[in-house]
Design a protein around this motif. Structure first.
Motif, PDB file in Angstrom:
ATOM      1  N   VAL A 130       0.856  -1.184   0.000  1.00  0.00           N
ATOM      2  CA  VAL A 130       0.000   0.000   0.000  1.00  0.00           C
ATOM      3  C   VAL A 130       0.892   1.235   0.000  1.00  0.00           C
ATOM      4  CG1 VAL A 130      -1.787   1.297   1.209  1.00  0.00           C
ATOM      5  CG2 VAL A 130      -1.818  -1.207   1.268  1.00  0.00           C
ATOM      6  N   ASP A 131       0.714   2.108  -0.995  1.00  0.00           N
ATOM      7  CA  ASP A 131       1.454   3.373  -1.056  1.00  0.00           C
ATOM      8  C   ASP A 131       0.554   4.501  -0.556  1.00  0.00           C
ATOM      9  OD1 ASP A 131       3.391   1.867  -2.208  1.00  0.00           O
ATOM     10  OD2 ASP A 131       3.289   2.788  -4.197  1.00  0.00           O
ATOM     11  N   VAL A 132       1.057   5.257   0.417  1.00  0.00           N
ATOM     12  CA  VAL A 132       0.282   6.342   1.012  1.00  0.00           C
ATOM     13  C   VAL A 132       1.070   7.644   0.881  1.00  0.00           C
ATOM     14  CG1 VAL A 132      -0.952   7.143   3.057  1.00  0.00           C
ATOM     15  CG2 VAL A 132      -0.640   4.681   2.677  1.00  0.00           C
ATOM     16  N   GLU A 133       0.437   8.665   0.318  1.00  0.00           N
ATOM     17  CA  GLU A 133       1.076   9.972   0.156  1.00  0.00           C
ATOM     18  C   GLU A 133       0.771  10.838   1.368  1.00  0.00           C
ATOM     19  OE1 GLU A 133       1.416  12.338  -3.792  1.00  0.00           O
ATOM     20  OE2 GLU A 133      -0.232  13.259  -2.668  1.00  0.00           O
ATOM     21  N   LEU A 134       1.843  11.346   1.995  1.00  0.00           N
ATOM     22  CA  LEU A 134       1.687  12.152   3.197  1.00  0.00           C
ATOM     23  C   LEU A 134       2.388  13.494   3.026  1.00  0.00           C
ATOM     24  CD1 LEU A 134       2.573   9.434   5.852  1.00  0.00           C
ATOM     25  CD2 LEU A 134       0.302  10.073   5.077  1.00  0.00           C
ATOM     26  N   SER A 135       2.009  14.442   3.859  1.00  0.00           N
ATOM     27  CA  SER A 135       2.670  15.740   3.854  1.00  0.00           C
ATOM     28  C   SER A 135       4.115  15.571   4.284  1.00  0.00           C
ATOM     29  CB  SER A 135       1.950  16.698   4.808  1.00  0.00           C
ATOM     30  OG  SER A 135       2.723  17.859   5.025  1.00  0.00           O
TER      31      SER A 135
END
Length: 221
Positions: A130-135
């Protein structure tokens, strides 16, 4: 894991007095694109490319007579991650290892680096990514892991891709223990995370909505 534990005996250095024929035999045997060159005291003096060896018609000529690249090496007490960085930086299939006195003690190949990396990333274990984009300025891996594990899945490994300076975001790559990532994706997006990609099979939308609703009710989110 330190570099000394990864040293391979399959790649031998050549000296400046060795012949082109000898160097070619070592390069072909090890399936290498370049070889380390050492002096009489086994100090690394350069790297000879396979392409340079192949261009030389006289195989009896000395390696020292050919042009070779400036040496790059890694200290035997360095960490695995330092070796990975050097491999990427030089696009190398072989990295020379030196001791505290700068003497050549061996080499590590690309496969020597990839095998422990595969274990660190839990690649042999079943599951999904799972790829999650975060600040890039304000994010908590702890909160992300807790959100994932509240779905019943386990986080097997976690890492980050190179930060995007333009959007000021970082992509966190998570290996989870389940093949069906539908619930994870729905829960993460429900609590405000941006999932950019996930692998694994999916369940039907109606069933997914029902399961997520039950989970949100249980968590009182």
């Amino acid at each position: 894991m330190i570099v000394r534990e990864l040293i391979s005996e399959s790649a031998l250095p050549v000296s400046r007095n060795d012949t082109v024929g000898d160097a070619l035999s070592l390069a072909v045997y090890g399936e290498l694109t370049h070889l380390p060159v050492v002096d009489e005291d086994r100090r690394l003096v350069g790297m000879i490319r396979l392409s340079s060896l192949l261009k030389e018609p006289d195989v009896s000529r000395s390696v020292g007579d050919l042009p070779f690249d400036a040496p790059f090496s890694i200290f035997e007490e360095a960490h695995l991650y330092d070796a990975i960085q050097l491999v990427v930086e030089h696009e190398a299939d072989l990295v020379s290892v030196v001791d505290a006195d700068g003497k050549y003690v061996g080499s590590i190949g690309l496969s020597d680096v990839l095998i422990p990396v595969s274990r660190l990333l839990a690649t042999p274990l079943p599951g999904s990514i799972v790829d999650v984009e975060l600040s890039g300025r304000d994010y908590s891996l702890r909160d992300l892991v807790l959100a994932i594990e509240q779905t019943g899945a386990k986080v097997l490994s976690i890492g980050t891709a190179e930060a995007d300076r333009i959007s000021d975001t970082v992509t966190v790559i998570v290996k989870v223990s389940v093949e069906d990532t539908s619930r994870i994706r729905a829960v993460l997006e429900h609590v405000g995370y941006h999932v950019t990609r996930s692998t694994g099979r999916s369940i039907r939308d109606v069933e997914l909505q029902h399961r997520v609703a039950e989970l949100m009710h249980y968590l009182d989110v």
